[in-house]
Each structure stands twice: as structure tokens, then as C-alpha cells.
Design a protein around this motif. Structure first.
Motif, PDB file in Angstrom:
ATOM      1  N   CYS A  19      24.978 -65.020  80.248  1.00 22.68           N
ATOM      2  CA  CYS A  19      25.650 -65.962  81.129  1.00 22.68           C
ATOM      3  C   CYS A  19      25.411 -65.502  82.576  1.00 22.68           C
ATOM      4  O   CYS A  19      25.595 -64.324  82.886  1.00 22.68           O
ATOM      5  CB  CYS A  19      27.145 -65.971  80.814  1.00 22.68           C
ATOM      6  N   LEU A  31      26.806 -71.058  74.691  1.00 26.19           N
ATOM      7  CA  LEU A  31      26.543 -71.203  76.117  1.00 26.19           C
ATOM      8  C   LEU A  31      26.073 -72.610  76.461  1.00 26.19           C
ATOM      9  O   LEU A  31      25.451 -73.290  75.649  1.00 26.19           O
ATOM     10  CB  LEU A  31      25.453 -70.214  76.540  1.00 26.19           C
ATOM     11  N   TYR A  52      22.190 -70.155  81.880  1.00 27.41           N
ATOM     12  CA  TYR A  52      23.313 -70.388  80.963  1.00 27.41           C
ATOM     13  C   TYR A  52      24.645 -70.008  81.594  1.00 27.41           C
ATOM     14  O   TYR A  52      24.730 -69.055  82.365  1.00 27.41           O
ATOM     15  CB  TYR A  52      23.146 -69.526  79.710  1.00 27.41           C
ATOM     16  N   PHE A  53      25.676 -70.784  81.212  1.00 27.95           N
ATOM     17  CA  PHE A  53      27.048 -70.435  81.574  1.00 27.95           C
ATOM     18  C   PHE A  53      27.896 -70.394  80.308  1.00 27.95           C
ATOM     19  O   PHE A  53      27.728 -71.245  79.426  1.00 27.95           O
ATOM     20  CB  PHE A  53      27.663 -71.494  82.498  1.00 27.95           C
ATOM     21  N   CYS A  54      28.828 -69.454  80.219  1.00 25.19           N
ATOM     22  CA  CYS A  54      29.765 -69.437  79.093  1.00 25.19           C
ATOM     23  C   CYS A  54      30.958 -70.319  79.447  1.00 25.19           C
ATOM     24  O   CYS A  54      31.162 -70.680  80.608  1.00 25.19           O
ATOM     25  CB  CYS A  54      30.214 -68.005  78.778  1.00 25.19           C
TER      26      CYS A  54
END
Ligand SMILES: [Zn+2]
Length: 93
Positions: A19, A31, A52-54
Motif C-alpha cells: 500500500c 487493496l 495500491y491503497f488499503c
């Protein structure tokens, strides 16, 4: 698959990604995959520079803006933040 790829040690369905907000590692399905396309952030669709982001980071504007700071082509960060929040809303449904 060419046999030269057989040295990869993990099954791709268990691939782990980082992330960009918290730099922690997660399994890819956990993600949200986004991409930088020109000066916008879009849901990744095969083109652009992806990241990507969580879920946790997607709830924090501060974290998102900090992560976006390293993408020089994103010149309108408040707009990009909004784009990400829109995509995240759809994703959580
Ligand atoms: Zn995160």
C-alpha cells in the motif's frame, strides 16, 4: 508460460502488494488498485502507472495526499483526492 519463469517462488494468486499510504503489505484482493493517467487518478484498467491503497488508508485524506505527492504528473491534488474517494466508494459496495 516459458520455463524461464519457473524460478518464481510464489503462486501469483497469492501475490502481495504494498500500500502506498502505509507501506504495509497486503494480499492483492485486499487493496484498491489505481493508476495515474495523465493528470488524473483512475481505477486501474490496464494502462497507466498503477499503485495500491488499503482500506484503512482510503479513509484518511492526509494519508492519500501524502502518497500522491510523489506523483509529479498529478498537479491538482484536491481533484485527485476526490477521484480516489469516488473510486473507493464504488469499490466498497
Ligand atoms: Zn495502507
Amino acid at each position: 508460460m516459458p520455463s524461464s519463469l519457473s524460478s518464481r517462488h510464489f503462486c501469483s494468486s497469492k501475490s502481495v502488494r504494498m500500500c502506498v499510504g502505509c507501506r504495509k503489505r497486503f494480499l492483492q484482493p485486499e487493496l484498491l488498485r489505481l493508476a495515474v493517467l495523465d493528470s488524473s487518478v483512475v481505477a486501474f484498467g490496464g494502462v497507466g502507472r498503477s499503485f495500491y491503497f488499503c482500506k484503512e488508508c482510503l479513509t484518511s485524506e492526509k494519508v492519500i495526499l501524502k502518497a500522491l505527492a510523489r506523483y509529479k504528473s498529478l498537479t491538482d491534488k484536491p481533484k485527485n483526492l476526490q477521484e480516489i474517494q469516488e473510486i473507493a466508494k464504488e469499490w466498497k459496495k
